[in-house]
Design an enzyme around this catalytic site. Structure first.
Site, PDB file in Angstrom:
ATOM      1  N   GLY A 247      32.850  44.552  32.540  1.00  0.00           N
ATOM      2  CA  GLY A 247      33.238  44.641  31.142  1.00  0.00           C
ATOM      3  C   GLY A 247      32.507  43.791  30.123  1.00  0.00           C
ATOM      4  O   GLY A 247      32.636  44.040  28.918  1.00  0.00           O
ATOM      5  N   GLU A 289      32.469  42.702  38.849  1.00  0.00           N
ATOM      6  CA  GLU A 289      31.530  43.822  39.027  1.00  0.00           C
ATOM      7  C   GLU A 289      30.963  44.288  37.698  1.00  0.00           C
ATOM      8  O   GLU A 289      31.327  45.338  37.199  1.00  0.00           O
ATOM      9  CB  GLU A 289      32.175  44.978  39.802  1.00  0.00           C
ATOM     10  CG  GLU A 289      33.654  45.088  39.605  1.00  0.00           C
ATOM     11  CD  GLU A 289      34.369  46.117  40.439  1.00  0.00           C
ATOM     12  OE1 GLU A 289      34.167  46.136  41.654  1.00  0.00           O
ATOM     13  OE2 GLU A 289      35.160  46.882  39.849  1.00  0.00           O
ATOM     14  N   PRO A 290      30.041  43.528  37.147  1.00  0.00           N
ATOM     15  CA  PRO A 290      29.416  43.911  35.886  1.00  0.00           C
ATOM     16  C   PRO A 290      28.403  45.033  36.075  1.00  0.00           C
ATOM     17  O   PRO A 290      27.710  45.090  37.089  1.00  0.00           O
ATOM     18  CB  PRO A 290      28.694  42.626  35.460  1.00  0.00           C
ATOM     19  CG  PRO A 290      28.404  41.913  36.742  1.00  0.00           C
ATOM     20  CD  PRO A 290      29.513  42.259  37.690  1.00  0.00           C
ATOM     21  N   GLY A 291      28.347  45.926  35.107  1.00  0.00           N
ATOM     22  CA  GLY A 291      27.334  46.982  35.123  1.00  0.00           C
ATOM     23  C   GLY A 291      26.441  46.827  33.903  1.00  0.00           C
ATOM     24  O   GLY A 291      25.284  46.403  33.985  1.00  0.00           O
ATOM     25  N   ARG A 292      27.041  47.107  32.743  1.00  0.00           N
ATOM     26  CA  ARG A 292      26.300  47.102  31.485  1.00  0.00           C
ATOM     27  C   ARG A 292      25.544  45.797  31.242  1.00  0.00           C
ATOM     28  O   ARG A 292      24.391  45.802  30.834  1.00  0.00           O
ATOM     29  CB  ARG A 292      27.297  47.322  30.335  1.00  0.00           C
ATOM     30  CG  ARG A 292      26.650  47.591  28.990  1.00  0.00           C
ATOM     31  CD  ARG A 292      27.704  47.554  27.880  1.00  0.00           C
ATOM     32  NE  ARG A 292      28.907  48.269  28.173  1.00  0.00           N
ATOM     33  CZ  ARG A 292      29.144  49.533  27.820  1.00  0.00           C
ATOM     34  NH1 ARG A 292      28.250  50.201  27.156  1.00  0.00           N
ATOM     35  NH2 ARG A 292      30.293  50.101  28.137  1.00  0.00           N
ATOM     36  N   ARG A 329      25.811  58.686  24.392  1.00  0.00           N
ATOM     37  CA  ARG A 329      26.743  57.650  23.933  1.00  0.00           C
ATOM     38  C   ARG A 329      27.045  57.685  22.432  1.00  0.00           C
ATOM     39  O   ARG A 329      28.195  57.485  22.038  1.00  0.00           O
ATOM     40  CB  ARG A 329      26.277  56.262  24.378  1.00  0.00           C
ATOM     41  CG  ARG A 329      26.205  56.117  25.907  1.00  0.00           C
ATOM     42  CD  ARG A 329      26.012  54.681  26.365  1.00  0.00           C
ATOM     43  NE  ARG A 329      27.210  53.895  26.143  1.00  0.00           N
ATOM     44  CZ  ARG A 329      27.381  53.062  25.152  1.00  0.00           C
ATOM     45  NH1 ARG A 329      26.408  52.872  24.255  1.00  0.00           N
ATOM     46  NH2 ARG A 329      28.496  52.400  25.018  1.00  0.00           N
ATOM     47  N   TYR A 333      30.905  58.027  21.942  1.00  0.00           N
ATOM     48  CA  TYR A 333      31.616  56.783  21.597  1.00  0.00           C
ATOM     49  C   TYR A 333      31.242  56.234  20.227  1.00  0.00           C
ATOM     50  O   TYR A 333      31.541  55.077  19.928  1.00  0.00           O
ATOM     51  CB  TYR A 333      31.306  55.678  22.616  1.00  0.00           C
ATOM     52  CG  TYR A 333      31.338  56.083  24.061  1.00  0.00           C
ATOM     53  CD1 TYR A 333      32.525  56.495  24.666  1.00  0.00           C
ATOM     54  CD2 TYR A 333      30.189  56.046  24.838  1.00  0.00           C
ATOM     55  CE1 TYR A 333      32.546  56.856  26.004  1.00  0.00           C
ATOM     56  CE2 TYR A 333      30.203  56.403  26.178  1.00  0.00           C
ATOM     57  CZ  TYR A 333      31.388  56.814  26.748  1.00  0.00           C
ATOM     58  OH  TYR A 333      31.404  57.167  28.068  1.00  0.00           O
ATOM     59  N   CYS A 360      20.562  71.647  20.181  1.00  0.00           N
ATOM     60  CA  CYS A 360      21.080  72.629  19.223  1.00  0.00           C
ATOM     61  C   CYS A 360      22.446  72.203  18.716  1.00  0.00           C
ATOM     62  O   CYS A 360      23.431  72.935  18.864  1.00  0.00           O
ATOM     63  CB  CYS A 360      21.156  73.989  19.867  1.00  0.00           C
ATOM     64  SG  CYS A 360      19.531  74.563  20.296  1.00  0.00           S
TER      65      CYS A 360
HETATM   66  N1  LLP Z   1      34.383  48.164  37.487  1.00  0.00           N
HETATM   67  C1  LLP Z   1      35.151  49.234  37.187  1.00  0.00           C
HETATM   68  C2  LLP Z   1      36.313  49.539  37.996  1.00  0.00           C
HETATM   69  C3  LLP Z   1      34.837  50.030  36.070  1.00  0.00           C
HETATM   70  O1  LLP Z   1      35.614  51.059  35.766  1.00  0.00           O
HETATM   71  C4  LLP Z   1      33.691  49.718  35.296  1.00  0.00           C
HETATM   72  C5  LLP Z   1      33.329  50.545  34.154  1.00  0.00           C
HETATM   73  C6  LLP Z   1      32.911  48.613  35.670  1.00  0.00           C
HETATM   74  C7  LLP Z   1      33.290  47.849  36.772  1.00  0.00           C
HETATM   75  C8  LLP Z   1      31.671  48.205  34.925  1.00  0.00           C
HETATM   76  O2  LLP Z   1      31.924  47.903  33.608  1.00  0.00           O
HETATM   77  P1  LLP Z   1      30.766  47.309  32.659  1.00  0.00           P
HETATM   78  O3  LLP Z   1      30.430  45.927  33.143  1.00  0.00           O
HETATM   79  O4  LLP Z   1      29.593  48.219  32.773  1.00  0.00           O
HETATM   80  O5  LLP Z   1      31.388  47.332  31.330  1.00  0.00           O
HETATM   81  N2  LLP Z   1      30.409  55.221  29.891  1.00  0.00           N
HETATM   82  C9  LLP Z   1      30.948  54.152  29.072  1.00  0.00           C
HETATM   83  C10 LLP Z   1      31.378  52.981  29.916  1.00  0.00           C
HETATM   84  C11 LLP Z   1      32.439  53.322  30.922  1.00  0.00           C
HETATM   85  C12 LLP Z   1      32.785  52.138  31.787  1.00  0.00           C
HETATM   86  C13 LLP Z   1      33.658  52.575  32.894  1.00  0.00           C
HETATM   87  N3  LLP Z   1      33.966  51.568  33.848  1.00  0.00           N
HETATM   88  C14 LLP Z   1      29.895  53.734  28.072  1.00  0.00           C
HETATM   89  O6  LLP Z   1      28.825  54.321  28.035  1.00  0.00           O
HETATM   90  O7  LLP Z   1      30.140  52.833  27.273  1.00  0.00           O
END
Ligand code: LLP
Length: 436
Positions: A247, A289-292, A329, A333, A360
């Site tokens: 997050g 568990e960071p992604g972004r 996005r 969003y 389109c």
């Molecule tokens: N763990 C769980 C259980 C999650 O649902 C998520 C993201 C993450 C970790 C990673 O979150 P992050 O660190 O990336 O914020 N498609 C949307 C974002 C959806 C996120 C869903 N879950 C966007 O483009 O903003």
């Protein structure tokens, strides 16, 4: 705004990972996703350092949903992070890349039996169980195999979304997890403890995404120990692991100012230490568990500028050779992005335009952005596209998905080949009766 290894080179061009962005566009074509390896590695290391410094018993997993390819799995493995996968496809990607399955967590609010079996049969480290039905299904599948499934139970700490607007997935009204307030979470813990072929290792929660302050994390760090106290008091069973999801936000725009990974970890552990101290329990293993925040800022999308439409006294549109299909996005969003003209990166932005895609429909990528006198043929670099861009790309309008390259120390390597027109029809089938 320059991010990661981005700089302006002697030619006045944007450079990423030591590579001239204009050269990259010429060599690999556009649209093109360029991922900055050093930036990804640096963020992985920053997370590990910050978490291990605050609590030796902690683990950082990369949330593969943000950006997953086999090469990315190799990077994550080399950096010693775990991996969160959310589908058979993400798990398959990890396994294909040789990622150690015991460092994988399997997520999903509706894992199919096939996905649960895949997790069990491949020795996935933790399955994050989202419902009681799934708990029972996993228990049966593990029993059939004469084995045990290691699980975390996903719970939703109820936080009033009106007072805490950033929290989207940790509130009661969500499809994810077992509500603490409704009593379902406690029921889940009790049932898990009765399942002979499931081993409840701990709990999971995830409160939201693109969080630009620590407020939501602190709320989770307040609520989870309370629930753990309640669960251990009523079952007598310890909770050894707590996964707090992902997050942390990133800097899409100059005005976004997310906490640094260090500051985030400091605040989080201060809260956790205080709250576990209050319930007189040792801090469990803490997972995140960071992604972004690992890949987002590392990605830049390069486009070629096409037609320019000036509507006097209204707006100027510059069209680029991608859009909704490579970055949904903005449409989904209302996400905002920064960009620059890569071939005139040193020039002060002086013209306000709207960047439109070529689909389109009205697929504006960026509304009202100042750019350096954009002209047809320029290379536009949209920044911070490393997360949830390639991962969410589609073939809308039968566009081919762009290539992804990894840039590092002046080298650029393809990690995902550009789709071809034949790829688009490769899965199409014409029934015999339509052949003549
Ligand atoms: N763990 C769980 C259980 C999650 O649902 C998520 C993201 C993450 C970790 C990673 O979150 P992050 O660190 O990336 O914020 N498609 C949307 C974002 C959806 C996120 C869903 N879950 C966007 O483009 O903003």
């Amino acid at each position: 705004m320059l991010l990661g290894t981005q700089r302006i080179n002697a030619a006045g061009h944007l450079e990423i990972g030591g590579c001239d962005a204009v050269e990259l566009a010429r060599k690999f074509g556009t649209p093109l996703y360029a991922m900055d390896e050093a930036s990804i590695r640096e963020r992985c290391r920053a997370y590990r350092r910050a978490f291990e410094r605050n609590h030796a018993n902690s683990e950082v997993l990369f949330a593969g949903k943000a950006f997953l390819t086999t090469a990315m799995c190799r990077l994550i493995d080399q950096e010693g992070l775990g991996l969160d996968v959310a589908s058979a496809g993400e798990l398959h990607t990890a396994l294909t890349a040789g990622f150690p399955p015991d460092r994988v967590c399997m997520h999903g609010n509706f894992k199919s039996l096939r996905e649960l079996e895949m997790a069990l049969d491949n020795g996935v480290g933790r399955t994050i169980v989202d419902s009681i039905a799934e708990l029972n299904a996993l228990n049966s599948l593990a029993a059939e195999r004469g084995g045990t499934a290691n699980i975390l139970l996903r719970v939703t700490p109820a936080v009033d979304p009106h007072t805490h607007k950033y929290i989207q997935t940790g509130k009661i009204d969500t499809k994810f997890g077992l509500g603490i307030d409704t009593g379902q979470a406690l029921q889940g813990v009790k049932i898990a403890l009765e399942c002979a072929n499931v081993r409840l290792r701990g709990l999971h929660c995830h409160v939201g995404s693109q969080l630009l302050d620590t407020e939501a994390f602190e709320l989770a760090a307040n609520m989870m120990p309370q629930f753990i106290r309640q669960a251990t008091a009523s079952t007598g069973c310890p909770i050894d692991e707590l996964n707090l999801g992902g997050g942390l936000g990133i800097r899409y725009l100059e005005r976004h100012d997310p906490p640094s990974i260090d500051a985030f970890a400091e605040t989080l552990f201060a809260r956790l230490t205080e709250n576990f101290g209050e319930i007189k329990q040792p801090l469990p293993k803490i997972m995140i568990e960071p992604g972004r925040s690992i890949v987002g800022e590392a990605g830049t999308t390069l486009y070629t500028v096409g037609p320019i439409k000036r509507i006097p006294n209204v707006r100027t549109y510059i069209s680029v050779d991608g859009g909704l299909s490579d970055n949904p996005r903005p449409a989904l969003y209302e996400a905002e992005y920064s960009a620059m003209i890569a071939n005139r990166a040193e020039q002060i932005p002086d013209v306000t335009v709207t960047v439109a895609g070529k689909h389109c429909e009205t697929d504006n990528l960026i509304m009202d952005i100042a750019l350096a006198s954009p002209q047809t043929g320029d290379i536009l670099a949209v920044q911070c596209t490393g997360a949830y861009n390639y991962a969410m790309a589609s073939n809308y309008n039968r566009f081919t998905k762009p290539a992804v390259i990894l840039v590092h120390d002046g080298d650029a390597e393809v990690i995902v080949r550009r789709e071809t027109l034949d790829d688009l029809t490769a899965h199409d089938v014409i029934p015999d009766r339509l052949r003549d």
